[in-house]
Design a protein around this motif. Structure first.
Motif: not given
Ligand SMILES: Nc1nc2c(ncn2[C@@H]2O[C@H](COP(=O)(O)OP(=O)(O)OP(=O)(O)O)[C@@H](O)[C@H]2O)c(=O)[nH]1
Ligand SMILES: Nc1ncnc2c1ncn2[C@@H]1O[C@H](COP(=O)(O)OP(=O)(O)OP(=O)(O)O)[C@@H](O)[C@H]1O
Length: 212
Positions: A6-17, A129-135
């Protein structure tokens, strides 16, 4: 383990994007038939063991990782020429899908190891899905020669666990200078190189047109 996923999911998404976006910039230069300052792009999410090691070494509490560890999402942009690095930094500064929070110029101010690169730390909004998250994410921008040196040095670092014998340390520092001289030499014949690259690209396109 679910917690790490769960913690790494937004980081994975950011790297892919970011991979798609930065590689897309290269494609846009190709479409314009102009020299791309981007040769190739890589990205990775920092391995959990490495996050824990770094947190331990730097005294970062695990509940402060988001604010205090800037390279959990990491991108690398490789360029042919040193001037291309400044071009890429300019392109990043002009984007409105990310915010630059810090720049570190290890080209004008090389590290004592001999390391050279330009680092940009960005704040990047990920839509979830829970809104915007800044990393936070780190973008390392370097020439092919700087990358060659850093890759070899990183491998040796594993072998010697950061404590190099004096002769290896000296050789690495002199190899770093040789890599930098190579970049300087290539910059001097940049015009010739780009002319030849444009010629190859035109020739390839012409041959493809002939086939179809
Ligand atoms: N190979 C190599 N890579 C380096 C060196 N110094 C920095 N880097 C790269 O740059 C990243 C960190 O950049 P810095 O700007 O030094 O970040 P920092 O938080 O001050 O230092 P770190 O604790 O190393 O992360 C590292 O994770 C490496 O990927 C070096 O001497 N050799
Ligand atoms: N910004 C980045 N972009 C792409 N790859 C990276 C980036 N930073 C590190 N890497 C690579 O990811 C792999 C694992 O990274 P790791 O974070 O353990 O290394 P590191 O950069 O040495 O980190 P540390 O700062 O903890 O010493 C290595 O092969 C490293 O070269």
């Amino acid at each position: 383990m679910k917690h790490w996923d769960q913690f790494l999911a937004p980081y994975k998404q950011a790297v892919s994007e970011l991979k798609i976006k930065l590689k897309g910039m290269r494609g846009q230069f190709e479409l314009d038939s102009s020299h791309s300052p981007i040769e190739f792009v890589t990205g990775r999410v920092k391995p959990i063991a490495s996050i824990l090691d770094k947190a331990n070494q730097k005294g970062i509490p695990l509940d402060k990782l988001e604010e205090e560890m800037q390279d959990i999402a990491g991108m690398r942009i490789m360029c042919q020429f040193v001037d291309d690095i400044h071009h890429v930094v300019g392109l990043l500064r002009n984007r409105n899908d990310l915010e630059i929070v810090e720049e570190r110029d290890y080209i004008s101010h090389k590290k004592t190891s001999g390391y050279r690169s330009y680092h940009v730390v960005i704040r990047y909004p990920v839509q979830t899905i829970h809104g915007e998250k800044n990393i936070l994410a780190e973008i390392q921008i370097r020439t092919l020669a700087m990358n060659f040196w850093a890759t070899i040095e990183h491998t040796l670092n594993y072998k010697y666990k950061g404590i190099f014998p004096a002769d290896i340390k000296m050789r690495l520092q002199s190899a770093a200078e040789a890599a930098f001289r190579l970049d300087e030499e290539m910059s001097l014949i940049r015009g010739e190189i780009q002319e030849a690259q444009a010629f190859f690209t035109r020739n390839k396109e012409f041959k493809q047109e002939e086939k179809s």
